[in-house]
Every structure is written in C-alpha cells, then in structure tokens.
Design a protein around this motif. Structure first.
Motif, PDB file in Angstrom:
ATOM      1  N   ASP A   1       0.828  -1.122   0.230  1.00 39.74           N
ATOM      2  CA  ASP A   1      -0.111   0.059   0.110  1.00 39.74           C
ATOM      3  C   ASP A   1       0.905   1.204  -0.024  1.00 39.74           C
ATOM      4  N   HIS A   2       0.977   1.745  -1.030  1.00 42.25           N
ATOM      5  CA  HIS A   2       1.810   3.019  -1.220  1.00 42.25           C
ATOM      6  C   HIS A   2       1.454   3.763  -2.637  1.00 42.25           C
ATOM      7  N   THR A   3       2.322   4.674  -2.976  1.00 41.01           N
ATOM      8  CA  THR A   3       2.059   5.380  -4.447  1.00 41.01           C
ATOM      9  C   THR A   3       3.347   4.696  -5.289  1.00 41.01           C
ATOM     10  N   ASN A   4       3.051   5.150  -6.752  1.00 34.80           N
ATOM     11  CA  ASN A   4       4.041   4.453  -7.569  1.00 34.80           C
ATOM     12  C   ASN A   4       4.238   5.417  -8.633  1.00 34.80           C
ATOM     13  N   GLY A   5       4.422   6.713  -8.589  1.00 38.11           N
ATOM     14  CA  GLY A   5       4.719   7.563  -9.647  1.00 38.11           C
ATOM     15  C   GLY A   5       6.116   7.180  -9.873  1.00 38.11           C
ATOM     16  N   LEU A   6       6.305   7.246 -11.398  1.00 37.92           N
ATOM     17  CA  LEU A   6       7.811   6.814 -12.034  1.00 37.92           C
ATOM     18  C   LEU A   6       8.815   8.001 -11.976  1.00 37.92           C
ATOM     19  N   ASP A   7       9.724   7.368 -11.153  1.00 38.91           N
ATOM     20  CA  ASP A   7      10.998   8.412 -10.674  1.00 38.91           C
ATOM     21  C   ASP A   7      10.496   9.317  -9.709  1.00 38.91           C
ATOM     22  N   THR A   8       9.186   9.085  -8.661  1.00 38.15           N
ATOM     23  CA  THR A   8       8.643   9.800  -7.991  1.00 38.15           C
ATOM     24  C   THR A   8       7.818  11.089  -8.683  1.00 38.15           C
ATOM     25  N   GLY A   9       7.903  11.056  -9.956  1.00 38.96           N
ATOM     26  CA  GLY A   9       7.069  11.819 -10.746  1.00 38.96           C
ATOM     27  C   GLY A   9       5.531  11.662 -10.576  1.00 38.96           C
ATOM     28  N   TYR A  10       4.831  12.773 -10.936  1.00 40.00           N
ATOM     29  CA  TYR A  10       3.392  12.651 -10.848  1.00 40.00           C
ATOM     30  C   TYR A  10       2.701  12.568 -12.354  1.00 40.00           C
ATOM     31  N   GLY A  11       3.519  12.417 -13.279  1.00 38.42           N
ATOM     32  CA  GLY A  11       3.221  12.407 -14.568  1.00 38.42           C
ATOM     33  C   GLY A  11       2.564  11.228 -15.146  1.00 38.42           C
ATOM     34  N   ALA A  12       3.175   9.997 -14.679  1.00 35.45           N
ATOM     35  CA  ALA A  12       2.863   8.709 -15.233  1.00 35.45           C
ATOM     36  C   ALA A  12       3.129   7.655 -13.751  1.00 35.45           C
ATOM     37  N   SER A  13       2.315   6.782 -13.784  1.00 35.83           N
ATOM     38  CA  SER A  13       2.074   5.563 -12.766  1.00 35.83           C
ATOM     39  C   SER A  13       2.869   4.177 -13.119  1.00 35.83           C
ATOM     40  N   GLY A  14       3.338   3.808 -12.064  1.00 38.04           N
ATOM     41  CA  GLY A  14       4.123   2.404 -12.440  1.00 38.04           C
ATOM     42  C   GLY A  14       3.072   1.328 -12.228  1.00 38.04           C
ATOM     43  N   GLY A  15       1.947   1.502 -11.792  1.00 35.68           N
ATOM     44  CA  GLY A  15       1.180   0.484 -11.622  1.00 35.68           C
ATOM     45  C   GLY A  15       0.940   0.357 -10.060  1.00 35.68           C
ATOM     46  N   THR A  16       0.446  -0.546  -9.549  1.00 34.13           N
ATOM     47  CA  THR A  16       0.330  -0.953  -7.964  1.00 34.13           C
ATOM     48  C   THR A  16       1.485  -1.602  -7.602  1.00 34.13           C
ATOM     49  N   PRO A  17       1.982  -0.651  -6.479  1.00 33.94           N
ATOM     50  CA  PRO A  17       3.395  -1.117  -5.996  1.00 33.94           C
ATOM     51  C   PRO A  17       3.462  -2.510  -5.422  1.00 33.94           C
ATOM     52  N   GLY A  18       4.591  -3.181  -4.942  1.00 35.13           N
ATOM     53  CA  GLY A  18       4.139  -4.565  -4.654  1.00 35.13           C
ATOM     54  C   GLY A  18       5.680  -4.810  -3.700  1.00 35.13           C
ATOM     55  N   GLY A  19       5.591  -5.909  -3.138  1.00 36.33           N
ATOM     56  CA  GLY A  19       6.763  -6.569  -2.251  1.00 36.33           C
ATOM     57  C   GLY A  19       7.027  -7.691  -2.862  1.00 36.33           C
ATOM     58  N   TYR A  20       7.922  -8.870  -2.278  1.00 33.47           N
ATOM     59  CA  TYR A  20       8.399  -9.811  -2.953  1.00 33.47           C
ATOM     60  C   TYR A  20       8.542 -10.935  -1.822  1.00 33.47           C
ATOM     61  N   VAL A  21       8.111 -12.062  -1.851  1.00 36.40           N
ATOM     62  CA  VAL A  21       8.363 -13.430  -1.070  1.00 36.40           C
ATOM     63  C   VAL A  21       9.377 -14.330  -1.875  1.00 36.40           C
ATOM     64  N   ILE A  22      10.473 -14.297  -1.473  1.00 27.90           N
ATOM     65  CA  ILE A  22      11.487 -15.305  -2.177  1.00 27.90           C
ATOM     66  C   ILE A  22      11.466 -16.610  -1.490  1.00 27.90           C
ATOM     67  N   SER A  23      11.084 -17.717  -2.205  1.00 27.61           N
ATOM     68  CA  SER A  23      11.117 -19.049  -1.203  1.00 27.61           C
ATOM     69  C   SER A  23      12.029 -19.782  -2.164  1.00 27.61           C
TER      70      SER A  23
END
Length: 239
Positions: A105-127
């Motif tokens: 649960d976060h924001t995702n402006g590309l390079d912290t810009g407001y002009g474009a979104s990188g989609g929903t942010p995520g995390g990873y589980v490596i197993s």
C-alpha cells in the motif's frame, strides 16, 4: 539463504547459486558497497520511485523483474533490455528460487514524478519451493515488504499462504510505516526474524531503529527483531 542489507530498501538475497538484488539504490548513508562489486542474476523492483530504481542500469548482465509498467519504464529510460513484467499474486521461477509478488500500500509515480504511474506497487516473497496450500516446513522464505503501510493482507494472505520465515519491513515513518505499525506487521506475519529498512536515508525518515525492536517486543511477537549494520549479512535456514 543469505540476506545482506545495503541501506534503505536495498538487499541482496543469495539462495543456492542464485543472487537477487532488490530495489538498487546505493546512494544512501548505510552502505559502502560499490555497485560494480555486486553481480546479481536478477534485480527485483518493488515500484518505480527514484530511491528504489536509481541504480538499475548498473547491472547490465542481470534480468530485471517488476510490474509491466515499471519494467517498460526502465527499458525506455534506463536502457535495460532483459526484463520480465509480472503482477500481484503471480509466482515465477528464477534460478534456484520462486518469487511471488504481493501487494504493497503505497504510491508509484515513476521516478517519484506525478505524470505517469508504475501501476500498483508490490513486495516480494522469495522462497526455496513453489508456494502451495500444502505447507513445506523445509522451505525457507524471505519477505521484502517494499514501501508499504500496514495492511491486513499481511495477516490474512501473506502469513498463512506464503509463510515467510523472515521479513524486512519499512520503519522510517513519514512515507511508510513507522516503528509501531511495522511491529504490528511483524506480529501479523508470524515470522522468526524481522529487520527494519527504509530509514535514516534522509531527514524525514530518520528514526532510532531500537524503537522498532522495542515495539516488536511490545506486541508479544515471538519474532527476533534484528537491526543490521551497514552491508551486514544474516543467514536464515540451513543447518
């Protein structure tokens, strides 16, 4: 599984003969590592903010993974050409490990810009093994929560289904959880080991990381809260 914290949200994860680098950002005060010394097989990007993708172009031999929006962006803007786009809930096999992308649960402006979104942010589980509904007590797994607020998905999905043994959670406050909410996340995740990250890189997120340790203890969690030193490695699993 060897986990090395390079400050901020930057980690290397070594599992058998496969090395992952998560959120490459080496311009932070908690690392002396020269990126040229790091040789990852795979680079995992949680989202497109500058303090998580800044050094992605330093690893030309690596395969880069993220949402399709973020991988497309680093291809166009950073010249990265070996990428895989994946999305929330998906699992991919990469070398000797399985990588599952989960929500943050976060924001995702590309390079912290407001002009474009990188989609929903995520995390990873490596197993070590592919997650299934049948628990595998011999499999070791690590959860990198990305930049996130406290969310019940940690308690209701990540803990019971993906069963991480260790978790790195943001604790610097202001842009993510602070120590108190990060400790609740650790309790919900039911992990053995928990590490704070995303703190002390710049003034708004300066904290005393020992507050995280105290807050984890206050929840009654059985997790061992560990504040890693700069570029320190911790090993989970094995004999």
């Amino acid at each position: 599984m060897d986990l090395t914290w390079h400050g901020h949200s930057t980690w290397t994860v070594e599992i058998e003969d496969t090395t992952f680098l998560i959120d490459p950002f080496f311009d932070n005060p908690h690392t002396d590592t020269d990126p040229e010394e790091v040789d990852p097989d795979h680079v995992l990007l949680t989202h497109g903010h500058a303090d998580h993708i800044a050094d992605v172009d330093r690893f030309r031999g690596a395969h880069v993974v993220g949402t399709p929006e973020v991988t497309g962006y680093v291809t166009d803007e950073y010249g990265v050409d070996d990428t895989t786009g994946m999305n929330l809930g998906g699992t991919v096999e990469l070398g000797d490990a399985f990588v599952t992308m989960v929500r943050a649960d976060h924001t995702n402006g590309l390079d912290t810009g407001y002009g474009a979104s990188g989609g929903t942010p995520g995390g990873y589980v490596i197993s070590e093994t592919k997650p299934t509904q049948e628990s595998d007590p011999d499999s070791t797994s690590f959860y990198h929560a990305g930049d996130t607020a406290l969310m019940t998905e940690m308690r209701d999905v990540i803990a019971p289904f993906l069963e991480p043994d260790a978790a790195a959670v943001p604790a610097g406050d202001h842009f993510t959880m602070g120590p108190a909410q990060a400790a609740i996340a650790v309790d919900w995740l039911d992990v053995d080991y928990a590490f704070p990250m995303h703190y002390d890189s710049f003034p708004p997120i300066e904290i005393d990381p020992d507050d995280f340790v105290r807050e984890v203890r206050a929840t009654g969690s059985d997790a061992e809260a560990i504040v890693l030193g700069d570029d320190e490695t911790f090993t989970i699993g094995g004999e």
